[in-house]
Design a protein around this motif. Structure first.
Motif, PDB file in Angstrom:
ATOM      1  N   PRO A  61       0.832  -1.215   0.000  1.00  0.00           N
ATOM      2  CA  PRO A  61       0.000   0.000   0.000  1.00  0.00           C
ATOM      3  C   PRO A  61       0.864   1.262   0.000  1.00  0.00           C
ATOM      4  O   PRO A  61       1.944   1.288   0.596  1.00  0.00           O
ATOM      5  N   SER A  80       0.896   5.752   0.110  1.00  0.00           N
ATOM      6  CA  SER A  80       0.287   7.050   0.362  1.00  0.00           C
ATOM      7  C   SER A  80       1.229   8.123  -0.160  1.00  0.00           C
ATOM      8  O   SER A  80       2.426   7.880  -0.355  1.00  0.00           O
ATOM      9  N   GLY A 135      -3.960   7.721  -9.040  1.00  0.00           N
ATOM     10  CA  GLY A 135      -4.293   6.331  -8.848  1.00  0.00           C
ATOM     11  C   GLY A 135      -4.164   5.860  -7.413  1.00  0.00           C
ATOM     12  O   GLY A 135      -4.689   4.800  -7.063  1.00  0.00           O
ATOM     13  N   LEU A 136      -3.466   6.628  -6.570  1.00  0.00           N
ATOM     14  CA  LEU A 136      -3.394   6.277  -5.155  1.00  0.00           C
ATOM     15  C   LEU A 136      -4.643   6.792  -4.452  1.00  0.00           C
ATOM     16  O   LEU A 136      -5.134   7.886  -4.737  1.00  0.00           O
ATOM     17  N   SER A 137      -5.136   6.037  -3.507  1.00  0.00           N
ATOM     18  CA  SER A 137      -6.361   6.425  -2.814  1.00  0.00           C
ATOM     19  C   SER A 137      -6.107   7.292  -1.590  1.00  0.00           C
ATOM     20  O   SER A 137      -7.028   7.926  -1.083  1.00  0.00           O
ATOM     21  N   ASP A 138      -4.870   7.322  -1.124  1.00  0.00           N
ATOM     22  CA  ASP A 138      -4.545   8.064   0.096  1.00  0.00           C
ATOM     23  C   ASP A 138      -3.536   9.157  -0.245  1.00  0.00           C
ATOM     24  O   ASP A 138      -2.322   8.933  -0.217  1.00  0.00           O
TER      25      ASP A 138
END
Length: 230
Positions: free
Chosen positions: A177, A179, A200-203
């Motif tokens: 994962p 960030s 494209g990263l969610s955080d």
């Protein structure tokens, strides 16, 4: 709480996290700031694998790896080598690589407007540093004058060889994962390039400061790192 490993960028060292470490420790995190190999220059043959070994030998078990600027390559190499030992990668206005990229070329290929900061190459050509007569406002915009003066006394020569080496990242790196902390006023790695790397990263979070949030906005940065790490 998390075990957090802090990795600096080019020409810097563990010193740059001075104001972030106590803020993270106050939240209960176990925090270690590292010096990458070859601080000061004069060391031939250093590789990204040497940086990986330095990171992974600094702790047991799993940790969150935080990389600033060029440190994005360092933490990415470590995650590719041992994804089972990395719970999350956090890029702080950092270079997030794709397979085969070379750090020096990636910097040269950035699209946004960058501050003109000349590099000073060592006579042995094994390392380089920033021209400190003009680097202060580019590296440390948003930092107090006293903070800039202190930081410039700490800047050192950076080994060149790892910045000429293609990084190899694949499925192992992809499985970890990630960030990203975007610094919107950065004059070294422009925000437009950070946004592209973080796509494209969610955080993803944004701080309205320059390239060195560990000195300009340490409490805000620590707050984001604490949440991301947890």
């Amino acid at each position: 709480m998390a075990r957090i490993i802090l990795v600096h960028g080019a020409c810097h060292g563990a010193w740059c996290w001075r104001d972030v470490i106590p803020a993270l420790q106050a939240e209960g995190h176990e925090v270690t700031a590292l010096d990458m190999p070859g601080r000061g220059g004069g060391v031939a043959g250093l590789t990204l694998a040497d940086q990986t070994d330095t990171i992974l030998s600094a702790y047991e078990g799993r940790a969150v790896l935080v990389g600033h600027s060029a440190g994005g390559f360092s933490i990415s190499a470590a995650a590719e080598a041992a994804p089972e030992r990395v719970s999350r990668l956090i890029f702080v206005t950092a270079l997030l690589p794709v397979d085969g990229e070379v750090l020096g070329r990636k910097m040269q290929g950035l699209k946004g407007t960058r501050a003109p900061v000349p590099l000073v190459v060592a006579p042995d050509r094994l390392s380089y540093s920033f021209d400190l007569s003009s680097a202060g406002e580019a590296l440390y915009n948003g930092v107090s004058p006293e903070g800039i003066d202190w930081a410039l006394t700490q800047v050192c020569n950076e080994p060149s060889d790892p910045h000429r080496e293609p990084i190899r990242v694949g499925a192992a790196f992809a499985s970890v994962p990630k960030s990203y902390v975007i610094c919107t006023e950065d004059r070294m790695i422009p925000a437009v390039d950070q946004e592209a790397m973080a796509a494209g990263l969610s955080d993803v979070v944004r701080i309205a400061t320059g390239h060195s949030p560990f000195l300009s906005t340490p409490a805000e940065l620590a707050g984001h790192l604490s949440r991301m790490a947890a």
